[in-house]
Design an enzyme around this catalytic site. Structure first.
Site, PDB file in Angstrom:
ATOM      1  N   PRO A   2      -6.633   8.367   3.835  1.00 25.39           N
ATOM      2  CA  PRO A   2      -5.237   7.873   3.969  1.00 25.39           C
ATOM      3  C   PRO A   2      -4.596   7.746   2.712  1.00 25.39           C
ATOM      4  O   PRO A   2      -5.274   7.340   1.664  1.00 25.39           O
ATOM      5  CB  PRO A   2      -5.360   6.569   4.480  1.00 25.39           C
ATOM      6  CG  PRO A   2      -6.474   6.655   5.204  1.00 25.39           C
ATOM      7  CD  PRO A   2      -7.523   7.497   4.752  1.00 25.39           C
ATOM      8  N   GLU A   3      -3.528   8.540   2.339  1.00 30.44           N
ATOM      9  CA  GLU A   3      -2.978   8.357   1.186  1.00 30.44           C
ATOM     10  C   GLU A   3      -1.688   7.475   1.263  1.00 30.44           C
ATOM     11  O   GLU A   3      -1.316   6.998   2.277  1.00 30.44           O
ATOM     12  CB  GLU A   3      -2.304   9.799   0.732  1.00 30.44           C
ATOM     13  CG  GLU A   3      -3.680  10.582   0.486  1.00 30.44           C
ATOM     14  CD  GLU A   3      -4.391  10.516  -0.693  1.00 30.44           C
ATOM     15  OE1 GLU A   3      -4.003   9.408  -1.581  1.00 30.44           O
ATOM     16  OE2 GLU A   3      -5.642  10.993  -0.771  1.00 30.44           O
ATOM     17  N   ARG A 107     -16.666   4.778   7.915  1.00 31.49           N
ATOM     18  CA  ARG A 107     -17.365   5.126   7.001  1.00 31.49           C
ATOM     19  C   ARG A 107     -17.408   3.991   6.072  1.00 31.49           C
ATOM     20  O   ARG A 107     -18.286   4.008   4.967  1.00 31.49           O
ATOM     21  CB  ARG A 107     -16.845   6.268   6.423  1.00 31.49           C
ATOM     22  CG  ARG A 107     -16.882   7.542   6.999  1.00 31.49           C
ATOM     23  CD  ARG A 107     -16.327   8.873   6.246  1.00 31.49           C
ATOM     24  NE  ARG A 107     -16.891   9.555   5.242  1.00 31.49           N
ATOM     25  CZ  ARG A 107     -16.819  10.410   4.711  1.00 31.49           C
ATOM     26  NH1 ARG A 107     -15.551  11.051   4.912  1.00 31.49           N
ATOM     27  NH2 ARG A 107     -17.622  10.694   3.731  1.00 31.49           N
TER      28      ARG A 107
END
Length: 271
Positions: A2-3, A107
């Site tokens: 995600p940016e 993760r």
């Protein structure tokens, strides 16, 4: 990963809904990248005042202190009044009087960290090195060009570094450089002010359009309601190696820069 657009889409999805809510409980699951830095019970009874964004961090302002939230490489947030029982990858729940904010992160590179304020050492460590916000009034062209002039690394790498301008992730860097007509391997220090002005405008344009499209979903990202983003479907160069450029029909080329894939048109981005 995600940016900025994905994080901003997430923020907009729950900021107004959680503002004013009282924290009733906090559930912490498996350890994340950084510890919460406060006993969960100490947050109970506090009130959520607002949700801001700084780069890829969400800042949840409380009536006393704030939570810094990061989605890591695979995280996403949900906010609802009736979420199911936490599953294996649900690692943090902020239960409030208006609903539960839940971090899902397969993760576990994401984090939720409590700090007393933005002047605290931990907040400075996480936020202090971030560059200008590209979507706000503080994104100054002169400062942007000056920052580029100080860097000899390829412009694509400088954009990704985040210390000149934040949030221009891999997809968006390739797209902005194409829109500005700048080759991604060009040294940032060699970019003239007129070309910096084109890149400045392109960064704003690409990121704003990405937010409007709900961000990009390549693998894990979904918004606060579980919906995917669609910006990647209209990318001009990213992920299109070998396909014709939408402007000049020259095949799009792919190279590796810093272990990341870069896409560009060798004709439209000659220099």
């Amino acid at each position: 990963m995600p940016e900025l657009p994905e994080v901003e889409v997430t923020r907009r999805g729950f900021a107004d809904r959680i503002a004013g809510a009282r924290i009733d409980a906090v559930r912490v699951g498996k350890p994340l990248r950084w510890a919460l830095a406060v006993e969960p019970g100490e947050l109970v009874g506090r009130t959520v005042q607002a949700v801001r964004r700084r780069g890829k961090y969400l800042l949840v302002d409380l009536d006393s202190g704030l939570l810094l939230m990061h989605l890591g490489m695979s995280g996403s947030l949900r906010f609802d009044t009736a979420l199911p029982t936490p599953a294996a990858h649900d690692h943090f729940d902020l239960v409030t009087s208006r609903g539960t904010l839940r971090l899902n992160d397969p993760r576990r590179f994401g984090a939720v960290v409590y700090v007393a304020d933005e002047a605290s050492p931990l907040a400075i460590k996480l936020l202090g090195g971030l560059g200008m916000e590209p979507l706000g009034d503080a994104f100054d062209l002169d400062a942007f060009h000056a920052g580029l002039r100080r860097r000899t690394a390829p412009i694509k790498q400088v954009l990704l570094a985040g210390d000149v301008v934040v949030g221009v992730g891999n997809i968006y860097a390739s797209e902005a450089l194409f829109l500005a007509g700048i080759r991604p391997t060009l040294s940032a220090s060699r970019i003239s002010r007129p070309r910096a002005a084109r890149l400045h405008a392109a960064v704003r344009d690409i990121l704003a359009r990405a937010v409007e499209r709900g961000g990009s979903t390549l693998r894990d990202f979904s918004n606060i309601d579980g919906q995917s983003g669609y910006f990647q479907l209209e990318a001009t160069v990213y992920g299109r190696a070998g396909e014709p450029c939408r402007v000049c029909t020259t095949p799009i080329r792919q190279v590796r820069q810093g272990q990341r894939s870069t896409f560009f048109c060798p004709n439209c981005q000659k220099y």
